[in-house]
Design a protein around this motif. Structure first.
Motif, PDB file in Angstrom:
ATOM      1  N   GLU A 186      25.972  -3.277   2.748  1.00 42.52           N
ATOM      2  CA  GLU A 186      25.693  -3.098   4.150  1.00 42.52           C
ATOM      3  C   GLU A 186      24.497  -2.296   4.406  1.00 42.52           C
ATOM      4  OE1 GLU A 186      28.788  -2.172   7.047  1.00 42.52           O
ATOM      5  OE2 GLU A 186      27.080  -1.455   8.227  1.00 42.52           O
ATOM      6  N   ILE A 187      24.248  -0.970   3.851  1.00 42.89           N
ATOM      7  CA  ILE A 187      23.077  -0.337   3.958  1.00 42.89           C
ATOM      8  C   ILE A 187      21.861  -0.942   3.452  1.00 42.89           C
ATOM      9  CG2 ILE A 187      22.332   2.129   3.392  1.00 42.89           C
ATOM     10  CD1 ILE A 187      25.263   3.006   3.261  1.00 42.89           C
ATOM     11  N   LEU A 188      21.922  -1.174   2.331  1.00 43.45           N
ATOM     12  CA  LEU A 188      20.878  -1.775   1.206  1.00 43.45           C
ATOM     13  C   LEU A 188      20.594  -3.238   1.939  1.00 43.45           C
ATOM     14  CD1 LEU A 188      21.373  -0.126  -2.120  1.00 43.45           C
ATOM     15  CD2 LEU A 188      19.661   0.445  -0.372  1.00 43.45           C
ATOM     16  N   GLY A 189      21.407  -4.003   2.367  1.00 46.44           N
ATOM     17  CA  GLY A 189      21.249  -5.456   2.959  1.00 46.44           C
ATOM     18  C   GLY A 189      20.952  -6.516   1.899  1.00 46.44           C
ATOM     19  N   ASP A 213      16.692   1.874  -1.846  1.00 38.95           N
ATOM     20  CA  ASP A 213      15.900   1.021  -0.584  1.00 38.95           C
ATOM     21  C   ASP A 213      14.509   1.294  -0.661  1.00 38.95           C
ATOM     22  OD1 ASP A 213      16.582  -0.056   1.883  1.00 38.95           O
ATOM     23  OD2 ASP A 213      15.233   1.373   2.553  1.00 38.95           O
ATOM     24  N   VAL A 257      21.419   5.505  -3.386  1.00 38.72           N
ATOM     25  CA  VAL A 257      21.280   4.523  -2.372  1.00 38.72           C
ATOM     26  C   VAL A 257      19.792   4.715  -1.785  1.00 38.72           C
ATOM     27  CG1 VAL A 257      22.213   3.528  -0.114  1.00 38.72           C
ATOM     28  CG2 VAL A 257      23.630   4.222  -2.212  1.00 38.72           C
TER      29      VAL A 257
END
Lengths: 90, 270
Positions: B201-204, B154, B150
């Motif tokens: 949600e973390i990477l959007g 990013d 992850v």
């Protein structure tokens, strides 16, 4: 969940730990991304200086570069510990 | 209208080549003239996953260095004659790829009427990965629900927004999609693995597809048949859904929940 599983200790929810750790590191890396290369160094030096006076964690200093038409703004935030008595002077 | 897709991830071993092979095959299956290019110079593998390793005569670097024509180097897929594979060179060093050369090959493919050009990026953020994304119109970021994958994704998203031709020309990045692979719903439910929602949600960026962990993926690469051709496998079906979404169809996500266990399994485990 089988019957035997009730006898074993429950494992921690490590997915939540992963998510929280990633949230912090990704936000931090995004903030310095595309900015000048010295930002991480600047952040570390600021952290050292602040730590001479206040006991803060390694992620207490957040740096952000905002770009607008008028130029770039270096935004800096320092999270201090919640309990006032916990801070010591060096 | 021709579209160039990059399949990238930063981290190695997450399923870029498996994904490139299946998405390209799926696009061809739907009637789109498709080329899939291996950018991993020195570590060629797309040919093996596509099952055409014994038919490689000329490769990407030969074409760039004018030692062969594009027509000579393109390998026609056994299953779909509108699908072509361009293999990476196995012997040369990474500097054999040049920005000018890659641009020229992509332009020639577009002139030859290819609807989709799928660029299979190598791992890392070095030259091969840079060139694979540089000319792309759209990006598929392959990610495992795991911390290092992850984080690397990013980093790649950052490069996609700044180091592509589109970004340099001020057009802004093209559409970006996440494709989760090795997803294990049972482990997600047990709190042992991040969920699709967590990663999204973390990477959007929006999720194009979720490929469940499946034994059929290894079976497919063992036999050199992209897993999308295995219509009986959940991984193959999930890739089929991802291709449908890629071409704009609205298909609900499947295989996000663990299969329900029977009474005996619930009582006594597996």
């Amino acid at each position: 969940m089988s019957l035997l599983d009730f006898l074993r200790p429950r494992p921690k929810n490590t997915a939540n730990i992963a998510r929280e750790r990633l949230r912090i590191i990704v936000a931090q890396e995004r903030a310095t991304r595309g900015g000048p290369d010295y930002l991480p160094l600047l952040r570390n030096e600021l952290l050292e200086v602040i730590r001479k006076y206040v006991h803060v964690g390694a992620d207490a200093v957040q740096i952000n570069v905002e770009r607008s038409n008028e130029g770039e703004v270096l935004e800096l935030s320092v999270a201090l510990p919640e309990v006032p008595g916990a801070s010591g002077t060096g | 209208m021709s579209e160039t897709l990059v399949i990238t991830s930063g981290k190695g071993g997450v399923g870029k080549t498996t994904t490139s092979a299946s998405l390209a095959s799926g696009l061809a299956q739907r009637g789109h003239k498709t080329a899939v290019i291996d950018f991993d110079v020195g570590l060629r593998n797309l040919d093996l996953i596509m099952g055409c390793e014994r038919r490689v005569v000329y490769d990407f670097v030969n074409v760039i260095q004018n030692e062969a024509t594009l027509k000579q180097a393109l390998i026609r897929d056994k299953r779909h004659d509108n699908l072509s594979v361009l293999a990476a060179s196995q012997t040369r060093d990474k500097d054999a790829l040049t920005q000018e050369g890659v641009g020229r090959v992509l332009d020639e493919l577009k002139q030859d009427g290819f609807d989709y050009i799928v660029c299979d990026s190598p791992a890392g953020i070095e030259k091969g990965a840079h060139l694979a994304m540089y000319f792309s119109d759209r990006a598929v970021v392959v990610v495992n629900p795991e911390v290092s994958s992850v984080r690397d994704s990013d980093r790649i998203l950052g490069l996609l927004s700044s180091k592509t031709r589109r970004a340099e020309q001020g057009e802004g990045p093209g559409p970006q999609h996440l494709l989760l692979t090795r997803y294990n719903p049972a482990r997600v439910e047990a709190g042992e693995m991040m969920s699709v929602g967590d990663v999204e949600e973390i990477l959007g960026i929006p999720v194009l597809g979720v490929i469940p962990e499946s034994e059929q993926v290894l079976a497919a690469s063992n036999s050199g048949v992209p897993v999308i051709h295995d219509a009986g496998s959940i991984a193959g079906q999930a890739y089929g859904d991802a291709v449908a979404r890629l071409v704009g169809e609205d298909v609900p996500m499947r295989f996000l929940e663990a299969p329900k266990k029977g009474f005996f399994k619930r009582m006594f485990g597996t």
